[in-house]
Motif scaffolding. Structure first.
Motif, short mmCIF file in Angstrom:
data_model
loop_
_atom_site.label_atom_id
_atom_site.label_comp_id
_atom_site.label_asym_id
_atom_site.label_seq_id
_atom_site.Cartn_x
_atom_site.Cartn_y
_atom_site.Cartn_z
N ASP A 91 0.83 -1.21 0.00
CA ASP A 91 0.00 0.00 0.00
C ASP A 91 0.87 1.26 0.00
O ASP A 91 0.53 2.26 -0.63
CB ASP A 91 -0.93 0.00 1.21
N ARG A 92 1.97 1.21 0.71
CA ARG A 92 2.88 2.36 0.71
C ARG A 92 3.39 2.62 -0.71
O ARG A 92 3.43 3.77 -1.18
CB ARG A 92 4.06 2.10 1.65
N GLU A 93 3.76 1.55 -1.41
CA GLU A 93 4.27 1.71 -2.78
C GLU A 93 3.17 2.16 -3.73
O GLU A 93 3.41 2.93 -4.66
CB GLU A 93 4.89 0.40 -3.25
N ILE A 94 1.94 1.65 -3.50
CA ILE A 94 0.82 2.07 -4.35
C ILE A 94 0.57 3.57 -4.20
O ILE A 94 0.36 4.29 -5.18
CB ILE A 94 -0.44 1.26 -3.99
N ARG A 95 0.62 4.07 -2.96
CA ARG A 95 0.37 5.49 -2.75
C ARG A 95 1.48 6.35 -3.34
O ARG A 95 1.24 7.45 -3.82
CB ARG A 95 0.25 5.77 -1.25
N ASN A 96 2.70 5.81 -3.35
CA ASN A 96 3.84 6.59 -3.85
C ASN A 96 4.06 6.45 -5.34
O ASN A 96 4.87 7.17 -5.92
CB ASN A 96 5.12 6.16 -3.12
N ALA A 97 3.37 5.48 -5.97
CA ALA A 97 3.56 5.28 -7.41
C ALA A 97 2.20 5.14 -8.06
O ALA A 97 1.75 4.04 -8.35
CB ALA A 97 4.41 4.03 -7.66
N PRO A 98 1.48 6.26 -8.27
CA PRO A 98 0.13 6.17 -8.84
C PRO A 98 0.16 5.56 -10.23
O PRO A 98 1.03 5.85 -11.04
CB PRO A 98 -0.34 7.63 -8.88
N GLY A 99 -0.79 4.64 -10.47
CA GLY A 99 -0.84 3.94 -11.75
C GLY A 99 -2.16 4.20 -12.44
O GLY A 99 -2.86 5.16 -12.15
N PRO A 100 -2.55 3.29 -13.33
CA PRO A 100 -3.76 3.49 -14.11
C PRO A 100 -5.03 3.35 -13.29
O PRO A 100 -6.07 3.82 -13.70
CB PRO A 100 -3.69 2.39 -15.17
N MET A 101 -4.93 2.70 -12.12
CA MET A 101 -6.12 2.55 -11.30
C MET A 101 -6.03 3.46 -10.08
O MET A 101 -4.95 3.84 -9.66
CB MET A 101 -6.30 1.10 -10.86
N THR A 102 -7.15 3.77 -9.50
CA THR A 102 -7.18 4.63 -8.32
C THR A 102 -6.53 3.91 -7.15
O THR A 102 -6.89 2.78 -6.82
CB THR A 102 -8.63 4.99 -7.95
N ALA A 103 -5.59 4.57 -6.51
CA ALA A 103 -4.91 3.95 -5.37
C ALA A 103 -5.84 3.92 -4.18
O ALA A 103 -6.80 4.68 -4.08
CB ALA A 103 -3.65 4.74 -5.02
N LEU A 104 -5.56 2.98 -3.27
CA LEU A 104 -6.36 2.93 -2.04
C LEU A 104 -6.18 4.22 -1.26
O LEU A 104 -5.10 4.78 -1.22
CB LEU A 104 -5.90 1.75 -1.19
N PRO A 105 -7.23 4.67 -0.61
CA PRO A 105 -7.10 5.87 0.21
C PRO A 105 -6.22 5.58 1.41
O PRO A 105 -6.15 4.45 1.87
CB PRO A 105 -8.54 6.16 0.63
N PRO A 106 -5.56 6.62 1.92
CA PRO A 106 -4.74 6.39 3.12
C PRO A 106 -5.64 6.03 4.30
O PRO A 106 -6.81 6.38 4.34
CB PRO A 106 -4.05 7.73 3.33
N PRO A 107 -5.10 5.32 5.28
CA PRO A 107 -5.92 4.94 6.44
C PRO A 107 -6.38 6.16 7.21
O PRO A 107 -5.68 7.18 7.26
CB PRO A 107 -4.95 4.09 7.28
N PRO A 108 -7.57 6.11 7.78
CA PRO A 108 -8.08 7.26 8.54
C PRO A 108 -7.25 7.48 9.78
O PRO A 108 -6.62 6.56 10.30
CB PRO A 108 -9.51 6.83 8.89
#
Length: 946
Positions: free
Chosen positions: A494-511
């Motif tokens: 999830d950390r890498e997904i947030r730091n490397a946006p791709g073609p799909m919407t990244a998961l939102p950060p935890p509340p």
């Protein structure tokens, strides 16, 4: 690496008497030097009972080498002209009383009993005739051993003759140099070669003019000699042994050694340093300390780099103490009473196997920082340790001689955790709540140099493997560990997904968390678990209730769709998909089970999934029947194998906007130059959801590129197939042909697709079998797969061929233990136009991994990894040529065994995790975190290709 215990065991089984005998220190120096220089051919003149020939042959055979022993075994040749008067009468009487035929026969029997018949050849002729024979056969000697005798002329002639077999880098060992009759021979050897190492009784010389190389080898031989003498005369065992394993620790090692020397004890402590062929100045540090403290420090210099686990385990085996206190060369101790405290604990707690303490963490400079742990129980067990490793190596003291080290442990990247578990099965684990050592984290360390992602993948692999290795005795504990690793991997993903946006919407950060913070990782993990439970409930409840229409509220990281998983006979799928599901917490696999009929298995998909869940509880609930696949699902990456699965699931991927990756193996709907297959490929590769294809054969890559199906940069070429980790273990073979087994066993193993098996070369195999059976009485043939005696005529093979039917991998592993070679003559385009098999077939690679020599055809030139004649033998689709080739190997069993061993070594590399699963995992991770080609660029590239 040479096992001095095994070498001593072999030598001591052969008596030394007036006729001759070799000392263990000389044997160990010779074997260690040969291993260091990777010498493959050993020639010994003057064999007698084989006290040096057989142990040295064993050490050479372990590296795929070959040995020749030269001795005429006759009374006339044994008479010596220059015997000292003091021994002349006794020696002459001994020669007259010796039964040379019996001596020769005993040696042959002992050689075969040691399973060296295929790698050790005895030449019963004079050394003069033997050197002519060896020269005519093109033999070049890596090491020559001249056994001295009381005949000046003969010893000198031997040195001069066998110098002609030596190339640059070859070694000569001249024995009995304290005898006057050997003086002239030694002088001649010194004229032609460079002296390397010498004792009172033997000399080692090398053909080399590289002074620095010679000096280094001389110091290495000195260390070998010291190690052997310590083994022979160990003296009283110390109370504690401190093994220090070291590799490229030049900057740190001195501090580690000094911290041991600073220990204040009233008992004896030995330090055993094992230097693993460092590339920096570590060895010089080791030798300096050894020379300064010869009574306290024993140095083991590895002939070759054996890597961490082997160095760790073999150094432990060299320890003589009642207790062993472990230390690595980049860590150090900070309490001078550490050993005294731990010894006192184990002395007073006989039911404990291990005692450890806390450590302080430090960086490269060694400045002590925070403790590794805050609180730990005073007593734990093996089951507790299986939930995660909490014993730092620098803190551990264990009782010696509690366990036998299993062979599989040597194959691990690091073995300290499983070795601690192994010892903890023999007693409890005690904890001293004091920080008495420093654990240094630096870029050069094996573990610290790995990225967080690599550490987690390695941990997952290790946990899955250990669960199997310990017989599932600690299944609940390992499941807990694996689940924790998977959750940590999800946090990292999830950390890498947030730091490397791709073609799909990244998961939102935890509340934001309202509870008291316990550190970033703990907070992120807890928030992730909350989101995961929110997603998991509706999906799994819907699936279990059959309400597949309920969409998930979150996004899967990986969706696997298949037709054969989790059937055990599709072992590559089980290994690959199980690994993905174990690692990716947000992953699911759905399977139709429609391919089960291929395995002649009538069980339902539900039954196989339930069986799989029992075998892999961590994955329970993650594998579902395809009928339960929700019509709407969000996933960052879809994955399939084979063209048919990709084609069959393409609509689903597109309807749900799921980017997908697939593996295009031969077969499974993929045909060359077939219009229907080509049309399906164009449809797959033109999909806006297609991201990457993995191909395993060069012909597939060329076909896709040359015909414009797919751009080259969207093709990942990974030669081979995913292989179960247990299949990569070194086999435990029984004696093979030429090693005491009188029969040559030849196999044919294949799946049956056609009535007569011509696509797999079954007809060629039977023709070859008939020809060999007519020539030789010692050949027997085996058929494994769905073939029967009714498929093709078996005339000429009555009583010489066995049919074993279709079998599972575990049965095959035992079956191959005494088989010698496998013949596979696959023919492309026979099953149907455009159909071809991968190279080698899975049956062929499986045989290679079990140390069975592979002979196979390769009409499409698919081989991209194996050396013909060394790792396997490529044969034409021609019966007569194959018969001649196999006949030659039957006459040369040592070459057959060398082929099998080399093939096994190469196959283990080609099908290793690093070569197969690691690049696949990396590709899927790039897709999941959005680093692969986005949809808009896919459109651009496809437009350009068209």
């Amino acid at each position: 690496m040479v096992d001095i215990r095994k070498l001593a065991q072999l030598a001591e089984a052969i008596p030394a008497d007036l006729g001759g005998g070799s000392s263990l220190d000389k044997l160990y120096v010779m074997a260690g030097l040969a291993a260091r220089l990777d010498l493959r051919t050993y020639v010994e003149i003057g064999v007698y009972r084989g006290r040096s020939l057989l142990p040295l042959s064993w050490s050479f055979a372990a590296r795929g080498g070959h040995s020749y022993g030269v001795d005429p075994y006759c009374r006339e040749a044994s008479r010596q002209a220059d015997m000292p008067p003091a021994v002349a009468e006794e020696v002459s009487a001994f020669i007259e009383a010796t039964d040379y035929d019996a001596l020769h026969g005993d040696l042959l029997r002992q050689r075969d009993a040691m399973q060296l018949g295929g790698s050790c050849e005895l030449l019963r002729e004079t050394s003069t005739r033997a050197v002519e024979s060896l020269r005519a056969r093109g033999v070049r000697a890596g090491m020559v051993h001249i056994d001295g005798n009381h005949d000046r002329h003969h010893v000198l002639a031997d040195v001069e003759a066998y110098l002609t077999l030596m190339d640059d880098g070859a070694v000569m060992v001249v024995d009995d140099i304290d005898w006057p009759s050997v003086g002239d021979a030694l002088a001649r050897a010194r004229e032609k070669l460079t002296p390397l190492f010498e004792t009172a009784t033997y000399a080692v010389l090398i053909r080399s003019n590289d002074a620095a190389h010679v000096r280094n080898l001389a110091a290495f031989c000195d260390s070998l000699e010291r190690h052997a003498l310590r083994f022979l005369a160990p003296g009283p065992a110390p109370k504690v042994s401190v093994p220090i394993i070291t590799y490229n620790h030049e900057r740190f090692l001195g501090q580690a050694i000094e911290s041991v020397l600073a220990q204040q004890t009233d008992f004896e402590v030995e330090i055993v340093i094992a230097e693993d062929c460092s590339t920096d100045g570590t060895l010089a540090v080791c030798r300096a300390y050894r020379d300064r403290y010869p009574d306290r420090i024993h140095l083991i210099e590895r002939p070759v780099n054996v890597r961490t686990s082997t160095n760790y385990l073999e150094t432990y085996r060299a320890c003589r103490g009642e207790y062993v206190a472990l230390l690595e060369g980049d860590d150090f101790w900070i309490d001078p009473h550490k050993l005294r405290k731990q010894v006192a604990f184990l002395d007073t707690h006989p039911d404990y196997a291990i005692c450890f303490h806390n450590v302080l963490l430090s960086g490269d400079d060694g400045t002590p920082g925070q403790p590794l742990f805050t609180t730990l129980p005073e007593t734990t067990t093996a089951a507790d340790l299986c939930r995660g490793d909490y014993i730092a190596t620098a803190s551990c003291m264990m009782r010696n001689h509690l366990v036998e080290i299993p062979a599989w442990m040597y194959t691990l990247l690091a073995c300290d955790w499983p070795f601690d578990i192994l010892n903890a099965e023999h007693g409890k684990i005690g904890y001293i709540d004091e920080a008495m050592a420093v654990y240094r984290r630096h870029a050069g360390a094996v573990w610290s140099s790995l990225s967080m992602r690599e550490q987690l993948i390695t941990s997952m692999r290790l946990g899955l493997l250990l669960d199997r290795r310990f017989g599932f005795r600690y299944r609940d504990s390992f499941t807990y560990f694996l689940d924790a690793v998977r959750k940590a991997f999800t946090v990292e993903l999830d950390r890498e997904i947030r730091n490397a946006p791709g073609p799909m919407t990244a998961l939102p950060p935890p509340p934001p968390a309202k509870q008291r913070r316990r550190g970033r990782v703990s907070t992120a993990r807890k928030a992730l678990q909350q989101r995961w439970r929110q997603w998991l409930s509706p999906v799994d409840k819907a699936v279990c209730a059959g309400e597949a229409s309920a969409p998930p509220s979150e996004v899967l990281d990986l969706l696997i769709l298949d037709d054969a998983y989790p059937h055990p006979q599709s072992s590559f799928r089980r290994e690959e998909f199980d690994t993905y599901l174990a690692l990716f917490e947000r992953a699911r696999a759905f399977s139709t089970g429609s391919a089960f009929s291929f395995f002649k298995d009538t069980r339902s998909i539900e039954e196989l999934i339930a069986e799989h869940g029992e075998a892999a509880p961590l994955l329970r609930g993650m594998v579902r029947p395809m009928a339960e696949l929700p019509p709407h699902l969000r996933a960052r990456c879809g994955f399939t194998v084979f063209a048919n699965n990709s084609w069959g699931n393409l609509d689903y991927f597109e309807a749900n906007a799921i980017p997908f990756v697939f593996t295009l193996y031969p077969g499974g709907g993929f045909l060359l130059r077939d219009p229907a297959s080509d049309e399906r490929l164009r449809r797959i590769f033109s999909s806006l959801m297609f991201r990457k294809v993995i191909v395993t054969q060069k012909i597939t890559l060329d076909y896709l590129v040359d015909n414009g199906f797919c751009p080259r940069d969207r093709i990942e070429f990974i030669f081979g197939v995913v292989t179960p980790a247990t299949n990569l273990d070194a086999p435990s073979p029984l004696p093979r042909y030429g090693e005491g087994k009188p029969r040559l066993d030849i196999c044919f193993t294949a799946h049956k697709y056609t009535p007569d098996g011509r696509d797999k070369g079954f007809d060629i195999f039977l023709d070859v079998a008939r020809a060999l059976a007519a020539r030789f009485d010692d050949c027997h043939f085996h058929v494994v797969g769905g073939f029967s005696p009714e498929d093709l005529p078996l005339d000429g093979l009555e009583g010489r061929i066995s049919f074993h039917g279709s079998r599972e991998p575990d049965w095959l592993r035992d079956f191959y233990r005494d088989k010698d070679l496998i013949l596979l003559c696959n023919a492309p385009f026979v099953l149907q136009p455009g159909a071809f098999d991968g190279f080698p077939t899975a049956c062929g690679s499986d045989a290679m991994l079990n140390e069975v020599a592979l002979f196979c055809t390769d009409p499409l030139h698919l081989n991209a990894a194996f050396e013909d004649g060394r790792d396997l033998v490529l044969v034409p689709h021609d019966t007569a040529a194959i018969v001649e080739k196999l006949s030659w190997y039957r006459a040369n069993p040592s070459a057959l065994r060398a082929l099998a061993r080399s093939g096994r070594t190469k196959a283990a590399q080609v099908y290793s995790f690093e070569a197969q699963l690691a690049p696949r995992l990396a590709l899927l991770q790039r897709q999941i975190i959005g680093e692969e080609l986005p949809a808009d660029r896919a459109v651009e590239q496809h437009s350009a290709a068209e």
